[in-house]
Design an enzyme around this catalytic site. Sequence first.
Site, PDB file in Angstrom:
ATOM      1  N   ASP A 195      26.306  42.224  58.079  1.00  0.00           N
ATOM      2  CA  ASP A 195      25.641  43.441  58.550  1.00  0.00           C
ATOM      3  C   ASP A 195      24.750  43.990  57.433  1.00  0.00           C
ATOM      4  O   ASP A 195      25.154  44.060  56.266  1.00  0.00           O
ATOM      5  CB  ASP A 195      26.700  44.483  58.944  1.00  0.00           C
ATOM      6  CG  ASP A 195      26.111  45.727  59.571  1.00  0.00           C
ATOM      7  OD1 ASP A 195      26.314  45.945  60.784  1.00  0.00           O
ATOM      8  OD2 ASP A 195      25.448  46.507  58.833  1.00  0.00           O
ATOM      9  N   HIS A 208       9.778  50.844  62.084  1.00  0.00           N
ATOM     10  CA  HIS A 208      10.551  49.912  62.898  1.00  0.00           C
ATOM     11  C   HIS A 208      10.028  48.475  62.755  1.00  0.00           C
ATOM     12  O   HIS A 208      10.803  47.515  62.689  1.00  0.00           O
ATOM     13  CB  HIS A 208      10.469  50.360  64.361  1.00  0.00           C
ATOM     14  CG  HIS A 208      11.590  49.856  65.206  1.00  0.00           C
ATOM     15  ND1 HIS A 208      11.496  48.662  65.881  1.00  0.00           N
ATOM     16  CD2 HIS A 208      12.815  50.363  65.478  1.00  0.00           C
ATOM     17  CE1 HIS A 208      12.631  48.458  66.539  1.00  0.00           C
ATOM     18  NE2 HIS A 208      13.448  49.481  66.310  1.00  0.00           N
ATOM     19  N   GLU A 238      21.541  44.941  63.811  1.00  0.00           N
ATOM     20  CA  GLU A 238      21.385  44.322  62.481  1.00  0.00           C
ATOM     21  C   GLU A 238      22.686  43.629  62.097  1.00  0.00           C
ATOM     22  O   GLU A 238      23.047  43.572  60.939  1.00  0.00           O
ATOM     23  CB  GLU A 238      20.969  45.353  61.420  1.00  0.00           C
ATOM     24  CG  GLU A 238      21.367  46.777  61.710  1.00  0.00           C
ATOM     25  CD  GLU A 238      22.851  47.061  61.528  1.00  0.00           C
ATOM     26  OE1 GLU A 238      23.578  46.929  62.560  1.00  0.00           O
ATOM     27  OE2 GLU A 238      23.269  47.397  60.416  1.00  0.00           O
TER      28      GLU A 238
END
Length: 315
Positions: A195, A208, A238
């Site tokens: 992560d 973004h 993510e």
Amino acid sequence: YILKQSSQCMDYAIKAVRRIIRNKDLKCLVVDDSRLGLHHVSSLLAAHGYRVLQAQNGREALELLARHRDVILTVTDYTMPHMDGVTLTQEIRKTFRIDEMAIIGISSADNLPASVLFLKNGANDYLAKAFQTEEFYCRVSLNIDTIIQFQTIKSLANTDFLTRLSNRRHLFESAAAATEAARDTGAPVCVAMIDIDHFKGINDTYGHAAGDLVLTRLAADLEQTFDDGHIIGRIGGEEFCVVSPGHGTAQIGERYETLRAAVAATKVESPAGGIGFTISIGLHAGSAEPFETMLKAADNKLYAAKASGRNKIVG
Ligand code: GH3
Ligand code: MG
Ligand code: MG
Ligand code: MG
């Protein structure tokens, strides 16, 4: 009138060239015990640019197919010594599904039940001798187009659009199959949850689109690190998952440490500037557990890595 004619000729030539360019990557197998029949069908396919493999009987055909998993079409004669075309079709269907490879059976017109036998036993289509060239090409391209369309849809259904890794659904499917196989052999399977740290902050700071660049970069790093038979997927936003059949955490931990350090040391170039980022990793290995149990355990380790400061591996 002459101009119109010549422009139609051009259109026709352009279409033919396009078809030949596409077809040169498509492999077909022709099976016929008669040299004449083998040559006839093979030359028709070669004239449209297909790559052609030839076999004179069922055994040769099966040997070729074992070495060429990417054959998209098999055209087989019915009457052959040792193994007829219908039996060959049944044999092929044990390893190639009807949506992976098309089979067209060919038989003489006086052998009418052959069409039914072929279609009932896994062939996609049938041609009676002596067929017209145009009909042959129509059936060949219709059947190949169907396989290609199916492959495209399948690939879209399995792939994460942004990173091109397996999507969540496909990862769960492949991982479940891998862990079930491992349960039978007793081999370990390592599951990693990866992560990105403070990813929301990256989006907030750089935008973004820049966040997307970070995601694709990490996906590429994962593919490079685990290019030898691992299952890699994007689980969500993510969060990524790597499933490594045959590996325990000790064996594979070093690779994750190299990856973690490399990610922390590089910057992703973006129009908004170089972006530094780090990842946290949770590792769990088991051998007789269902995938979802292992994933949950890896996720708990990931949570521990986050809670103890991020940019680290807990395994
Ligand atoms: P932590 O270190 O605890 O993991 O914090 P975090 O900020 O990484 O985690 P959080 O779950 O709070 O935020 C994840 C963010 O990921 C929120 C969401 O907007 C963003 N995200 C999800 N999918 C995408 C995507 O496809 N592209 C981009 N750019 N951002 C995405
Ligand atoms: Mg024959
Ligand atoms: Mg995160
Ligand atoms: Mg997250």
